[in-house]
Motif scaffolding. Structure first.
Motif, PDB file in Angstrom:
ATOM      1  N   ILE A  62     -11.375  22.507   0.776  1.00  0.00           N
ATOM      2  CA  ILE A  62     -12.271  21.469   1.284  1.00  0.00           C
ATOM      3  C   ILE A  62     -12.027  21.264   2.775  1.00  0.00           C
ATOM      4  O   ILE A  62     -12.967  21.041   3.541  1.00  0.00           O
ATOM      5  CB  ILE A  62     -12.136  20.147   0.477  1.00  0.00           C
ATOM      6  CG1 ILE A  62     -13.219  19.145   0.857  1.00  0.00           C
ATOM      7  CG2 ILE A  62     -10.786  19.522   0.670  1.00  0.00           C
ATOM      8  CD1 ILE A  62     -14.578  19.472   0.370  1.00  0.00           C
ATOM      9  N   LYS A  63     -10.770  21.372   3.207  1.00  0.00           N
ATOM     10  CA  LYS A  63     -10.445  21.240   4.637  1.00  0.00           C
ATOM     11  C   LYS A  63     -11.171  22.314   5.434  1.00  0.00           C
ATOM     12  O   LYS A  63     -11.797  22.032   6.458  1.00  0.00           O
ATOM     13  CB  LYS A  63      -8.940  21.345   4.830  1.00  0.00           C
ATOM     14  CG  LYS A  63      -8.496  21.299   6.279  1.00  0.00           C
ATOM     15  CD  LYS A  63      -6.988  21.545   6.380  1.00  0.00           C
ATOM     16  CE  LYS A  63      -6.498  21.664   7.792  1.00  0.00           C
ATOM     17  NZ  LYS A  63      -6.916  22.845   8.498  1.00  0.00           N
ATOM     18  N   ASP A  64     -11.104  23.567   4.960  1.00  0.00           N
ATOM     19  CA  ASP A  64     -11.784  24.671   5.655  1.00  0.00           C
ATOM     20  C   ASP A  64     -13.297  24.476   5.649  1.00  0.00           C
ATOM     21  O   ASP A  64     -13.971  24.739   6.649  1.00  0.00           O
ATOM     22  CB  ASP A  64     -11.439  26.018   5.011  1.00  0.00           C
ATOM     23  CG  ASP A  64      -9.993  26.424   5.253  1.00  0.00           C
ATOM     24  OD1 ASP A  64      -9.378  25.913   6.218  1.00  0.00           O
ATOM     25  OD2 ASP A  64      -9.486  27.253   4.481  1.00  0.00           O
ATOM     26  N   LEU A  65     -13.811  24.033   4.528  1.00  0.00           N
ATOM     27  CA  LEU A  65     -15.253  23.803   4.409  1.00  0.00           C
ATOM     28  C   LEU A  65     -15.713  22.761   5.432  1.00  0.00           C
ATOM     29  O   LEU A  65     -16.696  22.963   6.139  1.00  0.00           O
ATOM     30  CB  LEU A  65     -15.584  23.352   2.985  1.00  0.00           C
ATOM     31  CG  LEU A  65     -17.042  23.188   2.616  1.00  0.00           C
ATOM     32  CD1 LEU A  65     -17.787  24.509   2.759  1.00  0.00           C
ATOM     33  CD2 LEU A  65     -17.161  22.680   1.186  1.00  0.00           C
ATOM     34  N   ILE A  66     -14.987  21.670   5.534  1.00  0.00           N
ATOM     35  CA  ILE A  66     -15.345  20.613   6.478  1.00  0.00           C
ATOM     36  C   ILE A  66     -15.210  21.112   7.917  1.00  0.00           C
ATOM     37  O   ILE A  66     -16.086  20.870   8.751  1.00  0.00           O
ATOM     38  CB  ILE A  66     -14.480  19.350   6.241  1.00  0.00           C
ATOM     39  CG1 ILE A  66     -14.874  18.708   4.905  1.00  0.00           C
ATOM     40  CG2 ILE A  66     -14.619  18.357   7.390  1.00  0.00           C
ATOM     41  CD1 ILE A  66     -13.927  17.627   4.426  1.00  0.00           C
ATOM     42  N   GLU A  67     -14.128  21.820   8.214  1.00  0.00           N
ATOM     43  CA  GLU A  67     -13.914  22.300   9.578  1.00  0.00           C
ATOM     44  C   GLU A  67     -14.904  23.386   9.991  1.00  0.00           C
ATOM     45  O   GLU A  67     -15.263  23.482  11.158  1.00  0.00           O
ATOM     46  CB  GLU A  67     -12.488  22.842   9.737  1.00  0.00           C
ATOM     47  CG  GLU A  67     -11.438  21.751   9.800  1.00  0.00           C
ATOM     48  CD  GLU A  67     -10.028  22.304   9.933  1.00  0.00           C
ATOM     49  OE1 GLU A  67      -9.821  23.536   9.759  1.00  0.00           O
ATOM     50  OE2 GLU A  67      -9.121  21.503  10.201  1.00  0.00           O
ATOM     51  N   ASN A  68     -15.342  24.210   9.042  1.00  0.00           N
ATOM     52  CA  ASN A  68     -16.187  25.357   9.372  1.00  0.00           C
ATOM     53  C   ASN A  68     -17.686  25.087   9.303  1.00  0.00           C
ATOM     54  O   ASN A  68     -18.468  25.857   9.856  1.00  0.00           O
ATOM     55  CB  ASN A  68     -15.842  26.544   8.470  1.00  0.00           C
ATOM     56  CG  ASN A  68     -14.456  27.066   8.758  1.00  0.00           C
ATOM     57  OD1 ASN A  68     -14.023  27.112   9.908  1.00  0.00           O
ATOM     58  ND2 ASN A  68     -13.729  27.444   7.718  1.00  0.00           N
ATOM     59  N   ARG A  69     -18.102  24.020   8.634  1.00  0.00           N
ATOM     60  CA  ARG A  69     -19.530  23.747   8.535  1.00  0.00           C
ATOM     61  C   ARG A  69     -20.100  23.442   9.915  1.00  0.00           C
ATOM     62  O   ARG A  69     -19.490  22.782  10.730  1.00  0.00           O
ATOM     63  CB  ARG A  69     -19.800  22.558   7.603  1.00  0.00           C
ATOM     64  CG  ARG A  69     -21.288  22.434   7.259  1.00  0.00           C
ATOM     65  CD  ARG A  69     -21.695  21.036   6.875  1.00  0.00           C
ATOM     66  NE  ARG A  69     -21.567  20.052   7.919  1.00  0.00           N
ATOM     67  CZ  ARG A  69     -22.428  19.875   8.924  1.00  0.00           C
ATOM     68  NH1 ARG A  69     -23.494  20.640   9.041  1.00  0.00           N
ATOM     69  NH2 ARG A  69     -22.224  18.939   9.824  1.00  0.00           N
TER      70      ARG A  69
END
Length: 185
Positions: free
Chosen positions: A3-10
């Motif tokens: 979820i951290k990567d998803l939030i940072e990469n969106r």
């Protein structure tokens, strides 16, 4: 992806493929994002207007362009540029207008849902741009959307599949926005 990567990469996407997102996929993403809300009962006052067919996109695009054309800046723009703006909106595969009741708790819940929707869509290769430009809130466009007296448009989410992920913008470190509030001595 965490979820951290998803939030940072969106990223907000402004250029889309000429490929339609199936309505059933969008409906599924809306259902999933509503299910993630902490108080889903507050979504009872939220509704969505979907413009993903040529005629509905044309009506919405014309409404957005007409609303822009009567602004101080829009009055000075040549018709060719206004038509280019209309065509740009028409190129976007879909638009989702988010409308909710004026009460703060309903607005907060709908915003939570829209943020979750963007993350869930990103996970499936669908990019979105949550457009809240003040031009969208012109009385002319709001009248065309048939809002009731106690409703508010939260914005328009433009969406579609995309090929290229934009570069990330520089983020302000949280420490620069951090203030410790303490009781007066």
């Amino acid at each position: 992806m965490s979820i951290k990567d998803l939030i940072e990469n969106r990223r907000s996407i402004r250029r889309y493929e000429h490929k339609q997102v199936e309505t059933s996929v969008l409906h599924e993403l809306l259902q999933l994002s509503a299910g993630l809300c902490p108080h889903p009962q507050r979504l009872a006052g939220t509704r969505f207007l979907l413009a993903n067919e040529q005629d509905t996109k044309s009506r919405l695009s014309r409404g957005m362009t007409d609303a822009f054309s009567v602004t101080k800046l829009g009055k000075w723009l040549p018709d060719k540029l206004l038509e280019a703006t209309y065509n740009r909106f028409m190129e976007i595969p879909g638009h989702l207008i988010v409308i909710t009741e004026q009460e703060d708790a309903y607005i907060a819940e709908a915003c939570y849902m829209m943020q979750s929707l963007q993350l869930l869509a990103w996970e499936r290769g669908i990019g979105m741009l949550w457009d809240t430009d003040e031009l969208l809130y012109s009385p002319k466009l709001l009248d065309a959307l048939s809002l009731t007296q106690n409703e508010r448009m939260l914005g328009i989410i433009h969406y579609g599949y995309f090929n290229k992920t934009p570069r990330p913008r520089k983020r302000t470190p949280a420490a620069k926005r951090w203030t410790v509030y303490s009781a007066a001595e």
